[in-house]
Design an enzyme around this catalytic site. Structure first.
Site, short mmCIF file in Angstrom:
data_model
loop_
_atom_site.label_atom_id
_atom_site.label_comp_id
_atom_site.label_asym_id
_atom_site.label_seq_id
_atom_site.Cartn_x
_atom_site.Cartn_y
_atom_site.Cartn_z
N ASP A 7 0.90 -1.18 0.11
CA ASP A 7 0.01 0.04 -0.01
C ASP A 7 1.04 1.12 0.05
OD1 ASP A 7 -2.71 1.25 -0.06
OD2 ASP A 7 -2.09 2.03 2.05
N GLU A 9 0.69 5.86 0.34
CA GLU A 9 0.17 6.94 0.48
C GLU A 9 0.75 8.10 -0.31
OE1 GLU A 9 -2.55 7.08 1.88
OE2 GLU A 9 -2.49 5.11 3.14
N HIS A 57 -4.69 10.86 5.30
CA HIS A 57 -3.54 9.98 5.88
C HIS A 57 -3.03 10.67 7.13
CE1 HIS A 57 -1.20 12.76 3.43
NE2 HIS A 57 -1.62 12.02 2.17
N HIS A 152 -5.91 6.52 7.25
CA HIS A 152 -5.07 5.62 6.24
C HIS A 152 -3.82 5.79 6.66
CE1 HIS A 152 -8.38 5.11 2.71
NE2 HIS A 152 -8.92 5.72 3.91
N ASP A 157 -2.55 -0.68 6.57
CA ASP A 157 -3.62 -1.08 5.34
C ASP A 157 -2.95 -2.40 4.72
OD1 ASP A 157 -4.93 1.22 6.14
OD2 ASP A 157 -4.85 2.40 4.24
#
Length: 226
Positions: A7, A9, A57, A152, A157
């Protein structure tokens, strides 16, 4: 089998508009079991973060000022994911950003590094058409605790995605793993190993005799095909 759950960001939604990765995380699962082996970095993007992205985030530019740039971690990242099956929720988004970052430092795209890429969002849509299939929705559906996910975060995640994927694929793949050959088995030879807890109930002599009588009776009534 080695799977990597990934994952990211980012500073915004669109890699082609110059947005950058600010957090990247990858979690390793081998033969459907966590290994506690992971790759995780916050990254200095050398640009502003969109306010809407920061609301998602919670990562600030001040926090990222002393963090490495993508080029500094690229070789270690490629080594970590090389030749694996990469599993991502909404893969086109993350793959697009990673390939943008790799392209900026003249590295080959991620598709040339890994063996395969699986998009769990596409999987979920095929399995649950018409349903909400966000990571949070899938956690609720599979009773996975995501209570720590107030914002997030790439590492959390990726860990949640691993749990979701294992729940989504539970079944036939579990059997394959539970009953795989041992390291001493030779390909092409008959596997005579049985799970230790497999109980076999044999018919008694009386039951076998009754079965033969039943078959003889059936033969007298109609032609059998076995």
């Amino acid at each position: 089998m080695r799977h990597i759950f990934l994952d990211t960001e980012t500073t915004g939604l669109y890699a082609n508009q110059g947005h950058r990765i600010i957090e990247i995380a990858a979690v390793e699962i081998v033969n459907r079991r966590p290994t506690n082996n992971s790759f995780h970095f916050y990254l200095n993007p050398d640009r502003e973060i969109d306010p809407a992205a920061q609301e998602v985030h919670g990562i600030t530019l001040d926090f990222l000022q002393d963090k490495p740039k993508f080029t500094e971690i690229a070789s270690d990242f490629i080594e970590f994911i090389k030749d694996t099956t990469l599993i991502i929720h909404n893969a086109p988004f993350d793959v697009g950003f990673i390939n943008m970052e790799l392209g900026l430092i003249e590295r080959q795209p991620i598709e040339n590094v890994v063996a395969n890429i699986i998009d769990t969002l596409k999987m979920a849509k095929d399995m649950r058409p018409g349903q909400r299939n966000s990571l949070d929705a899938l956690c609720r559906f599979y009773n996975i605790d995501n209570s720590q996910r107030s914002l997030h975060g790439a590492l959390l995640d990726a860990q949640l995605l691993a749990e979701v994927y294992l729940a989504m694929t539970r079944g036939q793949e579990d059997l394959m793993i539970d009953f795989q050959y041992s390291g001493t088995d030779i390909a092409g030879e008959k596997n005579t190993h049985r799970p230790a807890n497999l109980f076999i109930l044999k018919a008694s002599d009386e039951e076998l005799k009754s079965h033969e009588v039943y078959l003889d009776k059936m033969k007298g009534e109609k032609k059998l095909i076995w």
